[in-house]
Enzyme design. Structure first.
Site, PDB file in Angstrom:
ATOM      1  N   ARG A 187       0.661  -1.138  -0.322  1.00  0.00           N
ATOM      2  CA  ARG A 187      -0.344  -0.054  -0.060  1.00  0.00           C
ATOM      3  C   ARG A 187       1.089   1.014   0.416  1.00  0.00           C
ATOM      4  NH1 ARG A 187      -2.727  -2.658   4.773  1.00  0.00           N
ATOM      5  NH2 ARG A 187      -4.359  -4.168   3.832  1.00  0.00           N
ATOM      6  N   ARG A 280     -11.321   2.988   5.969  1.00  0.00           N
ATOM      7  CA  ARG A 280      -9.157   3.024   5.964  1.00  0.00           C
ATOM      8  C   ARG A 280      -8.514   3.554   4.682  1.00  0.00           C
ATOM      9  NH1 ARG A 280      -6.359  -2.898   7.703  1.00  0.00           N
ATOM     10  NH2 ARG A 280      -7.061  -3.421   5.156  1.00  0.00           N
ATOM     11  N   ARG A 291     -12.845  -9.489   1.226  1.00  0.00           N
ATOM     12  CA  ARG A 291     -12.677  -9.400   3.067  1.00  0.00           C
ATOM     13  C   ARG A 291     -13.674  -9.917   4.009  1.00  0.00           C
ATOM     14  NH1 ARG A 291      -6.815  -6.911   4.336  1.00  0.00           N
ATOM     15  NH2 ARG A 291      -5.656  -7.487   2.561  1.00  0.00           N
TER      16      ARG A 291
END
Ligand code: ATP
Ligand SMILES: Nc1nc2c(ncn2[C@@H]2O[C@H](COP(=O)(O)O)[C@@H](O)[C@H]2O)c(=O)[nH]1
Length: 414
Positions: A187, A280, A291
């Site tokens: 990321r 997030r 997820r």
């Protein structure tokens, strides 16, 4: 770090019992071999081959196999796991409990004098199954103890990373993070070697095959794993290791030789989990959905599989952090000071080694027999504890003069 070494596919036919061997070796690494044609390789019982310098090796018999330690061979057999010790001015070897060989390096630094070649430990038997080959494993002896590692699991977005960061910030000298390997892309803010070791699938698969990983799992479509080294590095730094891994990984660690405390973090609700994951902003929509789907199964398993010692709900972050600290024995008054390092003991370079009950006695061949000199070093085997595979922790050693310490010293040996 884990390496194949020059190992002969030879098994011992001789009836030798080298429980008190003391041979000099010169530079290089100390490989380990299993010998099956003992006479062919070792005409004199143990190998005294020279390769132009003063190179000799030690053999030791365990069950029907003879292990040649420090020998030189061109064949590779079996798989040797763990970091191989560098050779010093020679070494002594002694068999312990039929499952590992203790190797004492002469003239080495106090933090590098004791090594173990595991030949039939839980770790070795497990790796034999995984790798399908004959396996031995080096394990470095480390003095002193580090508290049990902490495994933290929970669905993606529940707040594991946040809680771990809080712990590491408040207690920087107490905790160290086990940096996992992953095949997922980094990321924005993530740094290689700090947040993860970012790696290619084929490389990681090869390393898994080579036995470098304590655990690994396919999570949300990528491969993740904890290398043995990741845990060793933290423990060698004298810190308590924190692992942030999924439930499958936790299950593997539970089945491994790593004794740890297992904590599962639950979200207050699935809606709140989704909110956090979306807020997030690190995942694609497809990843978020994946997820969240996986989260349901993870929560189910986390609560029911009996892997976890503690289940915490991360609703109010402060409260959850407080509960985590309580589990780890960190009350309000705990400060981040580390334990004091054990006092070093200098090994006599010219020594012999023997085993009396659960004590290894390393004695100087040139005793000084004067006040203040410590000619006997005692290693208490009852103090030994497993650590991460690759480390044997808790070595308790002390020095004494058998003549001048009198009865006190003798009593210690009995
Ligand atoms: N108790 C809480 N209340 C509200 N927000 C929280 C709470 N705990 C964590 N968060 C936030 O939720 C988001 C996800 O947290 P975090 O990244 O720590 O999750 P994670 O479990 O480590 O996820 P992953 O497994 O994907 O790495 C972060 O933005 C964090 O600030
Ligand atoms: N089994 C393992 N799981 C791991 C490891 N490192 C991280 N994880 C878990 O993966 C998911 C996703 O992490 P993310 O960084 O992509 O958000 C999360 O649940 C982690 O706990 C590992 O080494 N082994």
């Amino acid at each position: 770090m884990y390496s194949h070494h020059f190992l002969h596919n030879l098994y011992c036919t001789g009836n030798f019992d080298f429980r008190n061997i003391d041979i000099s070796i010169s530079m290089g690494e100390a490989p380990a071999f299993i010998l099956d044609d003992f006479k062919k390789a070792l005409p004199n019982g143990f190998d005294l081959k020279s390769n132009g310098c003063e190179t000799t090796s030690t053999t030791i018999v365990v069950a029907n196999k003879t292990y040649l330690i420090g020998g030189i061979s061109t064949e590779v057999y079996p798989t040797v796991l763990g970091t191989t010790p560098k050779l010093g001015k020679g070494f002594s070897a002694v068999l312990l409990n039929e499952d590992r060989i203790l190797i004492i390096k002469k003239g080495s630094t106090p933090d590098d004098f004791a090594w173990f070649l595991e030949v039939d430990t839980h770790h070795v038997r497990q790796q034999k199954k995984v790798l399908g080959t004959e396996v031995v494993a080096w394990s470095k002896g480390v003095r002193g103890n580090v508290k049990k590692p902490i495994v933290i699991s929970g669905p993606s977005g529940v707040g594991k990373g946040t809680l771990i960061s809080m712990l590491m910030e408040e207690f920087p000298s107490m905790f160290g993070f086990s940096v996992s390997h992953t095949t997922r892309a980094p990321r924005n803010m993530e740094q290689d070697g700090i947040h993860y070791h970012f790696t290619d699938k084929s490389v990681m698969e090869k390393e898994i095959k080579d036995g470098k990983f304590l655990e690994f799992a396919s999570v949300h479509g990528n491969l993740y794993g904890t290398s043995v080294e990741a845990v060793e590095v933290v423990a060698d730094d004298g810190k308590r290791c924190i692992l942030d891994i999924d439930v499958q990984g936790a299950r593997s660690v539970r089945a491994s030789s790593l004794e740890a405390i297992f904590v599962f973090i639950c979200p207050p609700s699935m809606d709140e989990l989704e909110k956090r994951l979306r807020a997030r902003g690190t995942e694609t929509e497809e990843q978020v959905l994946k997820r969240l789907r996986n989260a349901e199964a993870e929560i189910e398993q986390g609560k029911s599989l009996g892997i976890f010692d503690h289940i915490l709900y991360n609703d109010d972050l402060k409260e959850c952090y407080k509960s985590l600290k309580k589990i780890l024995g960190l009350d309000e008054s705990t400060n981040a000071a580390t334990e004091t390092a054990p006092k070093w003991v200098d090994l006599p370079v010219d020594h012999s080694i023997s085993k009396i009950d659960q004590k290894i006695i390393i004695s100087s061949r040139t005793p000084e027999l004067k006040k203040g000199s410590k000619d006997l070093i005692v290693l208490d085997l009852l103090s030994l504890k497993g650590g991460a595979p690759g480390r044997t922790r808790g070595l308790e050693i002390y020095a004494m003069n058998p003549f001048l310490d009198g009865l006190n010293g003798i009593n210690k040996l009995s």
